[in-house]
Scaffold this motif. Structure first.
Motif: not given
Length: 81
Positions: A10-14
């Motif tokens: 979720p930090r990189k949304n990937s």
């Protein structure tokens, strides 16, 4: 039946590719509990119900636990917390 794992960051949304599980499995259920990922139930070899559960811990990788005392589970098992 696959052993590959993708994890959503979720930090990189990937999605990122993670370490492969020890066994190929299909129709499994996965849950994050604390800092571990658990994969239970499902099929191996395309036809046999599993009697193991895999656990992933960061810096330790995947481990396989034999859960024959609990018995085999069917695929699409639900996890409730």
């Amino acid at each position: 039946m696959v052993s590959s794992v993708e994890v959503f960051d979720p930090r990189k949304n990937s999605w990122i590719v993670s370490d492969e599980m020890k066994e190929d499995i299909g129709y499994a259920t996965a849950a994050v509990i604390g800092e571990s990922i658990f994969v239970i139930s499902g099929l191996k070899d395309g036809k046999l119900l599993t009697d193991t559960a895999e656990c992933y811990k960061e810096d330790q990788g995947w481990s396989v636990d034999n859960v024959k005392g609990v018995g085999k589970r069917c695929f699409f098992t639900a996890i409730s917390m």
